[in-house]
Scaffold this motif. Sequence first.
Motif, PDB file in Angstrom:
ATOM      1  N   THR A  38     -10.104  13.647  -3.913  1.00 47.89           N
ATOM      2  CA  THR A  38     -11.434  13.251  -3.443  1.00 47.89           C
ATOM      3  C   THR A  38     -11.436  13.029  -1.940  1.00 47.89           C
ATOM      4  OG1 THR A  38     -11.961  12.225  -5.568  1.00 47.89           O
ATOM      5  CG2 THR A  38     -13.268  11.533  -3.666  1.00 47.89           C
ATOM      6  N   THR A  92     -11.347  16.322  -0.297  1.00 49.31           N
ATOM      7  CA  THR A  92     -12.665  16.959  -0.369  1.00 49.31           C
ATOM      8  C   THR A  92     -13.593  16.404   0.697  1.00 49.31           C
ATOM      9  OG1 THR A  92     -12.443  17.386  -2.748  1.00 49.31           O
ATOM     10  CG2 THR A  92     -14.674  17.351  -1.835  1.00 49.31           C
ATOM     11  N   VAL A 139     -13.220  21.491  -3.189  1.00 51.90           N
ATOM     12  CA  VAL A 139     -13.187  20.707  -4.424  1.00 51.90           C
ATOM     13  C   VAL A 139     -12.236  21.353  -5.417  1.00 51.90           C
ATOM     14  CG1 VAL A 139     -14.549  19.773  -6.332  1.00 51.90           C
ATOM     15  CG2 VAL A 139     -15.590  20.014  -4.065  1.00 51.90           C
TER      16      VAL A 139
END
Length: 266
Positions: free
Chosen positions: A70, A73, A79
Amino acid sequence: MDWLQVVVLAVVQGLTEFLPISSSAHLILVPVLTDWDDQGLAFDVALHLGSLSAVIVYFRHELWRMTASTLATLGGRGVNRDAALALWVVVATLPVCVVGFLLQDVVEGYMRSTLVIAAGLIVFGLALGYADLKKRGARSEYDMGLKDALVIGVAQVLALIPGTSRSGITITAALMVGMSREGASRFSFLLSIPVIILAGGLEAFKLASAQVAVDLTAMFWATLLSGVSAYLCIHYFLAVIKKLGMQPFVIYRVLFGLWLLWFFYF
């Protein structure tokens, strides 16, 4: 609070928090079948802390990958499947947060009757059995999409009804969208983390505001025992469902619900 009460409540909470059989249905029996006083808010916080610790430790590797992915990202690296899974956990948590906040007084004041709990055990137990037999697929938690997360998130709102079982209804919804038993269960357990944090945090806030005396020794053992029993529950549940599926839990729920009706109303 005596030691027997600490052990019984902690183990019951640890075992029933993650099994699809409703912790509220079991905990309601404790004051009925014993002469114990209410355990208090501090003890509830300790039980939630134990359950939270168990699921975090069990899924520590997955949580580390989800967190790292995360952050990557957010840094513009794209992703991957771990970042997507983290997003689906967040998406599936939002509905119960909103509805739970809006209907908190209704749930706590009007829906905690034995009749509601027994009906929840039976009705949603049968729904779990149907999903396991008729709708189960082969997708894992890493094969989810936005629609799947929303369906499971909306279903989790039903867990506000005592007797439904948060793990039971989320596993049911996950099976209905075509996930495997293991994938449905693992996502349900991951989904419990933000829910337990929010529920435990609310209880901790109330506890701090109340400024009541706290038995630190009882809280320590409650946290430890509920954590150990919850960890073992997660481990063996994932092993058992590979061979036996959800039907033993369905049968147990229906029989338990019928017993509650007989015990309290006949």
